[in-house]
Design a protein around this motif. Structure first.
Motif, short mmCIF file in Angstrom:
data_model
loop_
_atom_site.label_atom_id
_atom_site.label_comp_id
_atom_site.label_asym_id
_atom_site.label_seq_id
_atom_site.Cartn_x
_atom_site.Cartn_y
_atom_site.Cartn_z
N PHE A 71 121.06 -49.84 159.18
CA PHE A 71 121.42 -51.01 158.38
C PHE A 71 120.52 -52.17 158.79
O PHE A 71 120.15 -52.31 159.96
CB PHE A 71 122.88 -51.38 158.64
N THR A 72 120.17 -52.98 157.80
CA THR A 72 119.39 -54.17 158.12
C THR A 72 120.32 -55.26 158.63
O THR A 72 121.54 -55.20 158.47
CB THR A 72 118.67 -54.69 156.87
N GLU A 73 119.74 -56.26 159.22
CA GLU A 73 120.51 -57.39 159.71
C GLU A 73 121.26 -58.06 158.55
O GLU A 73 122.43 -58.45 158.69
CB GLU A 73 119.57 -58.40 160.38
N GLY A 87 138.94 -58.01 154.47
CA GLY A 87 139.46 -56.94 155.33
C GLY A 87 138.87 -55.58 155.03
O GLY A 87 137.73 -55.49 154.57
N ASN A 88 139.66 -54.53 155.24
CA ASN A 88 139.15 -53.16 155.15
C ASN A 88 139.01 -52.66 153.71
O ASN A 88 139.38 -51.53 153.42
CB ASN A 88 140.06 -52.20 155.92
N LYS A 96 129.00 -54.33 146.91
CA LYS A 96 128.06 -55.45 147.07
C LYS A 96 126.79 -55.03 147.79
O LYS A 96 125.87 -55.82 147.96
CB LYS A 96 128.72 -56.59 147.87
N LEU A 97 126.78 -53.81 148.27
CA LEU A 97 125.61 -53.31 149.00
C LEU A 97 125.09 -52.04 148.33
O LEU A 97 125.47 -50.94 148.69
CB LEU A 97 125.97 -53.01 150.45
N PRO A 98 124.22 -52.21 147.34
CA PRO A 98 123.71 -51.03 146.64
C PRO A 98 123.05 -50.05 147.59
O PRO A 98 122.31 -50.44 148.49
CB PRO A 98 122.69 -51.61 145.67
N GLY A 99 123.34 -48.78 147.38
CA GLY A 99 122.72 -47.77 148.23
C GLY A 99 123.54 -47.43 149.45
O GLY A 99 123.18 -46.54 150.20
N ARG A 100 124.63 -48.15 149.64
CA ARG A 100 125.50 -47.85 150.78
C ARG A 100 126.86 -47.40 150.27
O ARG A 100 127.41 -48.01 149.37
CB ARG A 100 125.68 -49.07 151.67
N SER A 101 127.42 -46.37 150.88
CA SER A 101 128.73 -45.88 150.47
C SER A 101 129.81 -46.57 151.29
O SER A 101 129.55 -47.10 152.37
CB SER A 101 128.82 -44.38 150.66
N ASP A 102 131.01 -46.52 150.76
CA ASP A 102 132.13 -47.12 151.49
C ASP A 102 132.32 -46.44 152.84
O ASP A 102 132.61 -47.09 153.85
CB ASP A 102 133.42 -47.06 150.67
N ASN A 103 132.10 -45.13 152.85
CA ASN A 103 132.26 -44.37 154.11
C ASN A 103 131.25 -44.84 155.15
O ASN A 103 131.58 -45.02 156.32
CB ASN A 103 132.07 -42.89 153.82
N LYS A 106 132.22 -48.26 156.36
CA LYS A 106 133.40 -48.14 157.24
C LYS A 106 132.96 -47.69 158.63
O LYS A 106 133.39 -48.26 159.65
CB LYS A 106 134.37 -47.14 156.63
N ASN A 107 132.11 -46.68 158.68
CA ASN A 107 131.60 -46.20 159.96
C ASN A 107 130.80 -47.29 160.67
O ASN A 107 130.93 -47.47 161.89
CB ASN A 107 130.73 -44.96 159.77
N ARG A 108 129.99 -47.98 159.93
CA ARG A 108 129.16 -49.04 160.51
C ARG A 108 130.04 -50.12 161.14
O ARG A 108 129.76 -50.59 162.24
CB ARG A 108 128.29 -49.65 159.42
N TRP A 109 131.10 -50.46 160.44
CA TRP A 109 132.01 -51.48 160.95
C TRP A 109 132.71 -50.97 162.22
O TRP A 109 132.73 -51.66 163.24
CB TRP A 109 133.05 -51.86 159.90
#
Length: 267
Positions: A71-73, A87-88, A96-103, A106-109
């Motif tokens: 992930f970029t900054e 929240g979650n 809001k983040l094209p190219g990124r999945s919710d999963n 979630k993992n990144r968080w």
DNA sequence: AATAGGTTCAACCGCGAGTGA
DNA sequence: ATCACTCGCGGTTGAACCTAT
């Protein structure tokens, strides 16, 4: 990273890590025909998976334009900012983040950002309020202000280059809608989303009006048992001599079900 | 080199919302 | 109103990988 090893459940459906072959089959199928009904799709695509598993694999990994890797900054800051506000709600953040999945988000968080935020709160809490830590300061230089996120682009996305419809249009079309589109040669915006740029160049003529022909020479490997709803439509039209019939749910649903039963070998 | 413990993340599971009969 | 079904969301799991000893 490889996931879990694969195995079969009591219904004979594969579980665990997806193989390259399965990925190819699913990608080839959805790229050409879309995900008209997740629960019926697996046998058509030639994979012994549950519809749910296929959907997850597609949404999280195989979709066109998916980013894989660090992930970029900026992306981190958007996640932190949005999580702070809503929240979650991973799917909303993902939109809001094209190219990124919710999963993925979630993992990144859970793995990185939660700790970072907690650490920042602890540190800033021990000092006088209003002082920004380096990470916190990054939020301020983030080109996306918090107020933008919720109120300025409620259904849009934060980064340029991807049309706002993309995130929401990936939701499924009903089998009837899709089949009707095929029959009428309609190239709806929603369906167009299912045809990524990388495959457009290979298309000869109008994808949605050309009859399906296996393209063994193209870069998209098609499974031997890749079933096409076109087969169903063509067979149906041929058998019932009803070219002019309006394809309603009443007509399509039971007939499609029967066709699947008769022609698709469940594994 | 071996291995124990920690970390990562793809995939699974259960549930609720939405829809149609 | 109820049932059946699909879809999508969010939490959790566990195999693979990494790191320290």
């Amino acid at each position: 990273m490889m996931g879990k090893g694969s195995f079969c459940d009591k219904n004979g459906l594969k579980k665990g890590a997806w193989t390259e072959d399965e990925d190819k089959k699913l990608t080839a199928y959805i790229t050409r025909y879309g995900h008209w009904n997740w629960s019926l799709l697996p046998p058509f695509a030639g994979v012994s998976r549950s519809g749910k598993s296929c959907r997850l694999r597609w949404m999280n990994y195989l979709r066109p334009n998916m980013k894989h890797g660090n992930f970029t900054e900026d992306e981190d800051n958007v996640i932190i900012s949005l999580h702070n506000k809503i929240g979650n709600k991973w799917s909303k953040i993902a939109s809001k983040l094209p190219g990124r999945s919710d999963n993925e988000i979630k993992n990144r968080w859970n793995v990185h950002l939660k700790k970072r935020v907690q650490h920042n709160q602890t540190v800033s809490g021990s000092e006088h309020t209003g002082t920004l830590e380096p990470d916190q300061a990054n939020l301020d230089v983030n080109p996306v202000k918090e107020t933008d996120v919720e109120f300025q682009h409620e259904d849009g996305i934060l980064f340029p280059g991807v049309p706002p419809s993309e995130s929401s249009s990936s939701s499924s079309s009903s089998s009837t809608e899709l089949l009707s589109c095929w029959l009428n040669g309609i190239d709806s915006a929603g369906l167009r989303d299912l045809t990524p740029q990388t495959f457009d160049d290979e298309m000869v003529g109008d994808f949605w009006t050309e009859p399906f022909l296996p393209d063994n020479e193209g870069s998209i490997p098609l499974g031997d048992n890749l079933w096409s709803p076109f087969n169903f439509v063509n067979d149906f039209i041929h058998q019932s001599s009803c070219q002019d019939m309006f394809m309603t749910d009443e007509v399509l649903r039971p007939t499609l079900d029967t066709y699947v039963e008769d022609n698709v070998e469940m594994n």
